[in-house]
Design a protein around this motif. Structure first.
Motif, mmCIF file in Angstrom:
data_model
loop_
_atom_site.group_PDB
_atom_site.id
_atom_site.type_symbol
_atom_site.label_atom_id
_atom_site.label_comp_id
_atom_site.label_asym_id
_atom_site.label_seq_id
_atom_site.Cartn_x
_atom_site.Cartn_y
_atom_site.Cartn_z
ATOM 1 N N MET A 1 0.889 -1.271 0.020
ATOM 2 C CA MET A 1 0.044 -0.004 -0.057
ATOM 3 C C MET A 1 0.852 1.015 0.137
ATOM 4 S SD MET A 1 -3.197 -1.014 -0.151
ATOM 5 C CE MET A 1 -3.949 0.585 -0.203
ATOM 6 N N ALA A 2 1.941 1.379 0.878
ATOM 7 C CA ALA A 2 2.832 2.416 0.941
ATOM 8 C C ALA A 2 3.351 2.673 -0.706
ATOM 9 C CB ALA A 2 3.957 2.266 1.618
ATOM 10 N N HIS A 3 3.789 1.626 -1.568
ATOM 11 C CA HIS A 3 4.387 1.567 -2.723
ATOM 12 C C HIS A 3 3.064 2.231 -3.730
ATOM 13 C CE1 HIS A 3 6.334 0.624 -6.463
ATOM 14 N NE2 HIS A 3 5.165 -0.083 -6.886
ATOM 15 N N GLN B 1 1.180 6.820 -6.810
ATOM 16 C CA GLN B 1 0.433 7.939 -7.007
ATOM 17 C C GLN B 1 0.785 9.172 -6.871
ATOM 18 O OE1 GLN B 1 -2.942 6.591 -4.338
ATOM 19 N NE2 GLN B 1 -3.547 5.180 -5.946
ATOM 20 N N THR B 2 1.592 9.637 -5.819
ATOM 21 C CA THR B 2 2.225 10.731 -5.652
ATOM 22 C C THR B 2 3.162 11.210 -7.094
ATOM 23 O OG1 THR B 2 2.011 10.639 -3.157
ATOM 24 C CG2 THR B 2 3.828 12.154 -4.114
ATOM 25 N N LEU B 3 4.065 10.112 -7.228
ATOM 26 C CA LEU B 3 4.717 10.403 -8.206
ATOM 27 C C LEU B 3 4.182 10.702 -9.712
ATOM 28 C CD1 LEU B 3 7.631 7.629 -7.836
ATOM 29 C CD2 LEU B 3 7.815 10.080 -7.320
ATOM 30 N N ILE C 1 2.440 17.512 -12.774
ATOM 31 C CA ILE C 1 3.020 18.975 -12.899
ATOM 32 C C ILE C 1 4.231 19.322 -13.718
ATOM 33 C CG2 ILE C 1 4.076 20.673 -11.084
ATOM 34 C CD1 ILE C 1 2.130 18.936 -8.995
ATOM 35 N N ILE C 2 4.954 18.551 -13.789
ATOM 36 C CA ILE C 2 6.401 18.794 -14.383
ATOM 37 C C ILE C 2 5.778 18.713 -15.938
ATOM 38 C CG2 ILE C 2 8.916 18.071 -14.969
ATOM 39 C CD1 ILE C 2 8.683 16.710 -12.185
ATOM 40 N N ASP C 3 5.328 17.866 -16.420
ATOM 41 C CA ASP C 3 4.877 17.522 -17.901
ATOM 42 C C ASP C 3 3.847 19.007 -18.146
ATOM 43 O OD1 ASP C 3 4.074 16.839 -20.402
ATOM 44 O OD2 ASP C 3 2.728 15.353 -19.596
ATOM 45 N N ARG C 4 4.371 19.897 -18.348
ATOM 46 C CA ARG C 4 3.561 21.286 -18.821
ATOM 47 C C ARG C 4 2.657 21.009 -19.552
ATOM 48 N NH1 ARG C 4 7.582 25.758 -18.890
ATOM 49 N NH2 ARG C 4 8.502 24.398 -20.555
ATOM 50 N N ASP D 1 9.219 5.954 -17.087
ATOM 51 C CA ASP D 1 10.793 6.015 -16.863
ATOM 52 C C ASP D 1 10.949 7.038 -15.686
ATOM 53 O OD1 ASP D 1 11.558 5.234 -19.351
ATOM 54 O OD2 ASP D 1 11.299 7.260 -20.242
ATOM 55 N N PHE D 2 9.870 7.987 -15.456
ATOM 56 C CA PHE D 2 10.104 8.770 -14.263
ATOM 57 C C PHE D 2 9.777 8.046 -12.974
ATOM 58 C CE2 PHE D 2 8.005 11.572 -11.121
ATOM 59 C CZ PHE D 2 8.932 12.670 -11.107
ATOM 60 N N ILE D 3 8.727 7.105 -13.095
ATOM 61 C CA ILE D 3 8.677 6.149 -11.726
ATOM 62 C C ILE D 3 9.664 5.313 -11.404
ATOM 63 C CG2 ILE D 3 7.139 4.307 -10.829
ATOM 64 C CD1 ILE D 3 4.439 6.047 -12.016
#
Length: 154
Positions: free
Chosen positions: A81-83, A88-90, A96-99, A145-147
């Motif tokens: 569950m932490a994973h 989800q946070t990532l 946000i970064i992917d403008r 890639d990001f995750i």
């Protein structure tokens, strides 16, 4: 909050797991078959292969037991569950970064986030960052890639 093998579950997570368990306990016998466990896992955001599924079940089941009760299901899911929450946070961070919302983080996106963070970086630094995060080497940074990069050991 109940702890399962050293992993704390929030009340919200317990409710989410209980709901998933009950939703897929179609015959209401208090257990889930392997197939039902997989459906319940997917419903809480945890996609796994069949091999991973049986490894998970065997991590909490007794001998060759193929069905899980609610307690074993929660014990199995507690460390995962932490994973799921962190992924989800990532995902939110990536969006946000992917403008331009095209599903990829570009060099310009990385440059913009560095400015927002107050970091002074050269074009070569930005290219190095992009190369490091581009885990599959296709020349662009996808969510996967990001995750993968964020979960990789430093």
């Amino acid at each position: 909050m109940p702890s399962f093998s050293g992993n704390e579950l929030t009340n919200e997570q317990i409710d989410e797991l209980r709901d998933a368990f009950e939703r897929y306990d179609l015959d209401a016998n208090g257990t889930l078959s392997a197939k039902d466990v997989r459906l319940a896992l997917i419903s809480v955001g945890y996609e796994i292969t069949e091999a991973e599924l049986y490894d998970l079940i065997h991590s909490v089941a007794v001998s060759d037991e193929q069905e899980l009760d609610l307690q074993k299901f929660m014990r199995m899911m507690a460390p995962r569950m932490a994973h799921v929450d962190s992924d989800q946070t990532l995902c939110r961070t990536f969006s946000i970064i992917d403008r331009d919302r095209d599903g990829y983080v570009s060099v310009q996106d990385v440059r913009a986030i560095m400015v927002v963070l107050g970091e002074v970086v050269t074009d070569d630094d930005i290219k190095d960052i992009c190369r490091a995060v581009d885990m599959d080497g296709d020349g662009r940074i996808s969510l996967r890639d990001f995750i993968s990069f964020m979960h990789s050991p430093i």
